[in-house]
Design a protein around this motif. Sequence first.
Motif, mmCIF file in Angstrom:
data_model
loop_
_atom_site.group_PDB
_atom_site.id
_atom_site.type_symbol
_atom_site.label_atom_id
_atom_site.label_comp_id
_atom_site.label_asym_id
_atom_site.label_seq_id
_atom_site.Cartn_x
_atom_site.Cartn_y
_atom_site.Cartn_z
ATOM 1 N N ALA A 5 0.695 -1.059 0.064
ATOM 2 C CA ALA A 5 -0.075 0.133 -0.164
ATOM 3 C C ALA A 5 0.809 1.295 0.085
ATOM 4 C CB ALA A 5 -1.013 0.082 1.095
ATOM 5 N N ALA A 20 -3.789 1.540 -3.324
ATOM 6 C CA ALA A 20 -3.187 1.681 -1.935
ATOM 7 C C ALA A 20 -4.545 1.402 -1.044
ATOM 8 C CB ALA A 20 -2.708 2.957 -1.580
ATOM 9 N N ASN A 24 -4.885 -1.694 1.554
ATOM 10 C CA ASN A 24 -5.224 -1.490 2.869
ATOM 11 C C ASN A 24 -6.433 -1.988 3.619
ATOM 12 O OD1 ASN A 24 -3.179 0.311 3.933
ATOM 13 N ND2 ASN A 24 -3.433 1.827 2.655
#
Length: 59
Positions: A5, A20, A24
């Motif tokens: 990420a 990202a 996450n």
Amino acid sequence: MNLKARQHLLDFTPEGNEKARQANLAAVEADPTQLFGYVGLTFVHNNKYRWAGPTGNPL
């Protein structure tokens, strides 16, 4: 997953930001007790807000 990420966040592009976000979210799903995924999501949302500009809708 957190390092992946971060790599995407450092691209500084909307596409990298989205990657990202996905990384996450996967980190949070894998272990909801670890805070790294949640912290990463705050950076993602912060970037999204910055790119929206003063009149844009970031969400």
